[in-house]
Every structure is written in structure tokens, then in C-alpha cells.
Design an enzyme around this catalytic site. Structure first.
Site, short mmCIF file in Angstrom:
data_model
loop_
_atom_site.label_atom_id
_atom_site.label_comp_id
_atom_site.label_asym_id
_atom_site.label_seq_id
_atom_site.Cartn_x
_atom_site.Cartn_y
_atom_site.Cartn_z
N TYR A 1 13.66 -12.38 -7.45
CA TYR A 1 14.99 -12.90 -7.77
C TYR A 1 15.54 -12.35 -9.10
O TYR A 1 16.73 -12.41 -9.36
CB TYR A 1 14.90 -14.42 -7.88
CG TYR A 1 16.07 -15.19 -7.34
CD1 TYR A 1 16.08 -15.60 -6.01
CD2 TYR A 1 17.16 -15.52 -8.14
CE1 TYR A 1 17.14 -16.33 -5.51
CE2 TYR A 1 18.22 -16.24 -7.64
CZ TYR A 1 18.21 -16.64 -6.32
OH TYR A 1 19.26 -17.36 -5.82
N LYS B 1 3.41 -17.90 -0.88
CA LYS B 1 3.09 -17.03 0.25
C LYS B 1 1.93 -16.13 -0.18
O LYS B 1 1.98 -14.89 -0.09
CB LYS B 1 4.35 -16.22 0.63
CG LYS B 1 4.23 -15.43 1.91
CD LYS B 1 4.30 -16.25 3.17
CE LYS B 1 4.01 -15.40 4.39
NZ LYS B 1 3.86 -16.17 5.63
N ASP C 1 5.93 -20.56 4.72
CA ASP C 1 6.52 -20.68 6.07
C ASP C 1 6.09 -22.00 6.72
O ASP C 1 6.90 -22.72 7.31
CB ASP C 1 6.19 -19.47 6.96
CG ASP C 1 4.73 -19.04 6.92
OD1 ASP C 1 3.97 -19.61 6.12
OD2 ASP C 1 4.35 -18.15 7.70
N ASP D 1 14.72 -21.27 -3.74
CA ASP D 1 16.11 -21.10 -3.32
C ASP D 1 16.24 -21.49 -1.84
O ASP D 1 17.10 -22.30 -1.46
CB ASP D 1 16.51 -19.64 -3.54
CG ASP D 1 17.99 -19.38 -3.35
OD1 ASP D 1 18.77 -20.34 -3.36
OD2 ASP D 1 18.36 -18.20 -3.20
O1 LIG Z 1 23.59 -16.63 -8.04
C1 LIG Z 1 23.92 -16.66 -6.87
O2 LIG Z 1 24.94 -16.11 -6.46
C2 LIG Z 1 23.11 -17.42 -5.86
C3 LIG Z 1 22.14 -18.35 -6.51
C4 LIG Z 1 21.53 -19.34 -5.59
O3 LIG Z 1 21.69 -19.33 -4.38
C5 LIG Z 1 20.73 -20.40 -6.17
O4 LIG Z 1 20.35 -20.30 -7.32
O5 LIG Z 1 20.44 -21.37 -5.44
MG LIG Z 2 20.70 -20.94 -3.37
#
Ligand SMILES: O=C(O)CCC(=O)C(=O)O
Ligand SMILES: [Mg+2]
Ligand SMILES: NC(=O)C1=CN([C@@H]2O[C@H](COP(=O)(O)OP(=O)(O)OC[C@H]3O[C@@H](n4cnc5c(N)ncnc54)[C@H](OP(=O)(O)O)[C@@H]3O)[C@@H](O)[C@H]2O)C=CC1
Length: 418
Positions: free
Chosen positions: A161, A231, A284, A308
């Protein structure tokens, strides 16, 4: 401090942080807020109205928030001549230590990187805390939504991320691929021509600081278990290491003992003497576990991307991301935000559910120790939902409900604060 575009309110004082990380909250704190892109323009003013009403009712005028608008995203780009991420916004959040933000747009597959992620990284807001609970009466796709009551602690600074990646066909991607093949003996890149490459950093330090917060929360809230979601069977040295370091922390710092030879660990809650089970589930499998046996899970510690996905999936179980709140936390800064994004197709229609941002503000009030005002928000939210006066997302799934606009739902929450 003089700002270029931020107007500091004439009345109000800063919240400050003590050496033990507790807060000094004045009766008239200045709270910075980012309105947000897309539906930010709809939900942020409603959140402010509801919070002001709760605070006024709880403290009869003795306490009041002085709101201070700060800018990131589209509004910043207009005001700061193309700068989407003005430095003074970061300065203000660092200086005022507690803030709240609306959602910010991130283009997909190109353009600039996420401003939401950038805020978390620049301010080192390493915990993304997202509670998932059901409000009685909220329509849900599951039979017993009340069994879902979990708090996600999502690592917020590392993982895939973080956005360390190179586009297919660029000299940078080719260079990384060449390095991997020639110097690291990698033979498994299936199609090395025109191949994008991403890097997934997961560190011991990053894991330990997140899991420590999650275990401490489990202790403080007297909850029965913490589940490490990973995972690690596939990504052994990132997700697998996350799991191992989490268990090690439970053993070494919280006096854990192995259950039946491990890997599950039991720790004692020092406040209540009760046992807390630290367990792990592969990501999962976790997505079906939370749906089929939700009452077996309370606190979840997981990596950034898993967190997320899990946030939106769990939110759906209790009625959708229209009422899914969250907080981004470091040791001394807290920036509250909804789980959802900018839902651009609804921008400016006064239509969407402001509940997620209002409940994020409810978390903010508790963080400030203003529990009486936070309680009123929960009472108001419960009242509005039970009266079946709700926004489109709930109305379309509820029988006999009255459809309200975004702002009207805010008014209904205030009305039910009695
Ligand atoms: O920063 C974004 O555009 C998405 C972030 C996201 O989905 C989150 O942090 O839950
Ligand atoms: Mg999100
Ligand atoms: N922290 C942040 O600021 C985040 C920003 N984003 C960004 O937001 C943008 C849009 O992302 P997208 O994938 O469409 O996801 P969104 O979360 O913005 O919206 C997806 C869907 O969720 C429902 N929804 C979202 N918010 C509400 C609400 N307040 N009330 C009721 N329903 C709601 C709507 O469903 P329906 O169509 O069924 O009505 C909407 O179409 C992207 O640029 C993304 O990067 C995404 C997530 C977090």
C-alpha cells in the site's frame, strides 16, 4: 504561526499533548478539518452541525469547538495554485494534534498517488483503527448482524500500500527486474518484458508498534481475543513475519503463554485477570470466518491492504460503508476519517449518508475525553435509525422507511439526542 490560506479562529486554544501522551483539551479547542473532495461537500458540514449540537447539549455552552478549515485535494489545488498537498496543512495538523477529514480522490492507474496515504505517511499515522458495529434496525445482508462487533487495527504505514512500484516498460522497472534476475537469482518473473513491479515492505518495528496498540486496546476494553490476519502461507517474509512478530510481542511484552503448544497465545488482562486469546487466521479464510462466525472475533490486527479489504467487507455486514467510521493515529496525532471514499456520482446532491463521518467525529470526541457529547451522537443515531428516517442507502433496503437527504438525516440525529 502565520499561515498563507488557513484562517486561525479568533477564539479558541490548541489541544496539547503531555509527556505521558495524554491530552490537555481546553473548553474551546481549535479543531482543524479538511472538507474533502466529492461528497465531502455534503457530509462535512452535516458532521459539523451534529457535533456542535451534541457539544452544546452536553455541556450547556461551557465547551465549544472552534473549527478551522485546512486544505488538501481539489480545494487545495484551487487555493494554492495547483498544490494538492500544501505543507501548511501538515503543519496545522502537527500543531493542533486532533483533526478530522473528508474523503480525497485518488486517480486509478496513473496520475498522482493517494493524498490519504500521503497524509498517513507524512504524519506517521501508523494505526488505522476502524470499529465495526451494528446499530439496531440497520438493514444488513446477514441474518444476525448484531453478532458482528469488531475493531480493526490496520497497519497504516507499510506494505504494498505504500506505493513503491514502477510502471511496466520504464527503464526503472526494467532495472529492478534486471537486478532481481542477475543479482538475486530470481527466475520466477513469468513475463519479464513489459512487467510492472511493486515492493512490499513489512518491518519488525512497524509490526510491533501496531500490534502493541491492538493488544493494549484489547486489554483496556476488556475484550476476549485478538486475531492476527495475514497471508503468511504465501508471503512468508512479509505477512508470515508479521504473524511471527505479533506472537513474539504477545509472549515477550505481555507475558503470554502458548496454548496447547502454540502457535496461539494466552495473555492475562492485568486489569481484570481474564484471559485474552491471541490467535491468527489466514486472510482469505478470515473473509468467510467473519461472515459465518463473526461472534468469535473482536479485535483484529492486520497489514495495510488486508485491513483495507476487510474494512469494507465488514462494513457491508452491518449495513454498508455509509456508517463506517475510522481514525488514523500516531502516538500524539489523531486524524479521524470515514472508511468510504468520495462517491463522486453523488457529489453535491445532499443525498449520501453522513453517518460514517459523524461516527468518526464521535470517536474524535471520545479521544478528547468529551464522552457525554459522544454518547449523545450515539443516542441520536440510534433514534433516527429506529424511527426509520434514513438516507437512500438504508431506505432502499428498509420496509416502511422515510427517505431523508444527507442534511435531513443530520437534523434527525440532533432531534433524537434527547
Ligand atoms: O486513498 C485512497 O484513495 C483509498 C484509501 C482507502 O481505500 C482506505 O484507506 O480505506
Ligand atoms: Mg478502503
Ligand atoms: N480515505 C479516503 O479518502 C478514501 C478515498 N477513496 C477514493 O474515493 C474515490 C471513489 O472511490 P470508490 O471506489 O467509488 O469508493 P467510495 O467509497 O467512494 O464509494 C463506493 C460506493 O459506496 C457507497 N458509499 C460510499 N460512501 C457512502 C455514503 N456516505 N453513504 C452511502 N453510500 C456510500 C456508494 O454505493 P452505491 O453506489 O451502492 O450507492 C458508492 O458508490 C476514489 O478516488 C478512491 O481512491 C476511497 C476510499 C477511501
Amino acid at each position: 504561526m502565520g499561515y498563507q490560506h488557513i484562517k486561525v479562529p479568533a477564539e479558541g486554544e490548541k489541544i496539547t499533548v503531555n509527556a505521558d501522551l495524554s491530552l490537555n483539551v481546553p473548553d474551546r479547542p481549535v479543531i482543524p478539518f479538511i472538507e474533502g473532495d466529492g461528497i465531502g461537500v455534503d457530509i462535512t458540514p452535516v458532521m459539523i452541525n451534529v457535533v456542535d449540537a451534541a457539544v452544546a447539549k452536553a455541556y450547556s455552552g461551557k465547551k465549544k469547538i472552534s473549527w478551522m478549515e485546512i486544505y488538501t485535494g481539489e480545494k487545495a489545488a484551487e487555493l494554492y495554485e495547483g498544490d494538492w498537498f500544501p505543507a501548511e496543512t501538515l503543519d496545522a495538523i502537527k500543531d493542533y494534534v486532533v483533526g478530522i477529514k473528508g474523503p480525497l480522490t485518488t486517480p486509478v492507474g496513473g496520475g498522482f498517488r493517494s493524498l490519504n496515504v500521503a497524509l498517513r505517511q507524512e504524519l506517521d499515522l501508523y494505526v488505522c483503527q476502524r470499529p465495526v458495529r451494528w446499530f439496531e434496525g440497520v438493514p444488513s445482508p446477514v441474518k444476525e448482524p448484531g453478532k458482528t462487533n469488531m475493531v480493526i487495527f490496520r497497519e497504516n504505514s507499510e506494505d504494498i500500500y505504500a506505493g513503491i512500484e514502477w510502471k511496466a516498460g520504464t527503464p526503472e522497472a526494467d532495472k529492478v527486474i534486471e537486478f532481481l534476475q542477475e543479482e538475486m537469482g530470481v527466475t520466477k518473473i513469468r513475463f519479464p518484458q513489459e512487467c510492472g513491479i511493486g515492493i512490499k515492505p513489512v518491518s519488525k518495528e512497524g509490526t510491533v508498534r501496531l500490534v502493541r496498540k491492538a493488544i493494549q486496546y484489547t486489554i483496556d476494553q476488556d475484550l476476549p481475543s485478538l486475531t492476527i490476519v495475514h497471508k503468511g502461507n504465501i508471503m512468508k517474509f512479509t505477512e508470515g513475519a508479521f504473524k511471527n512478530w505479533a506472537y513474539e510481542l504477545a509472549m515477550e511484552e505481555f507475558g503470554g503463554t502458548l496454548i496447547d503448544g502454540g502457535p496461539w497465545v494466552s495473555i492475562k488482562n492485568p486489569n481484570t485477570g481474564k484471559d485474552i486469546v491471541i490467535k491468527d487466521v489466514i486472510a482469505d479464510a478470515m473473509l468467510q470466518q467473519v461472515l459465518l462466525r463473526p461472534d468469535e472475533y473482536s479485535v483484529i490486527a492486520t497489514l495495510n491492504l488486508n485491513g483495507d479489504y476487510l474494512s469494507d467487507a465488514l462494513a457491508a455486514q452491518v449495513g454498508g460503508i455509509g456508517i463506517a467510521p475510522g481514525a488514523n493515529l500516531s502516538d500524539n496525532i489523531a486524524l479521524f476519517e470515514a472508511t468510504h471514499g468520495t462517491a463522486p456520482k453523488y457529489t453535491g446532491q445532499d443525498k449520501v449518508n453522513p453517518g460514517s463521518l459523524i461516527l468518526s467525529a464521535e470517536m474524535m470526541l471520545r479521544h478528547m475525553g468529551w464522552n457525554e457529547a459522544a454518547d449523545l451522537i450515539i443516542t441520536g443515531m440510534n433514534g433516527a435509525i429506529q424511527a426509520k428516517t434514513v438516507t437512500y442507502d438504508f431506505e432502499r433496503l428498509m420496509e416502511g422507511a422515510t427517505l431523508l437527504k444527507c442534511s435531513e438525516f443530520g437534523d434527525a440525529i440532533v432531534k433524537h439526542m434527547a
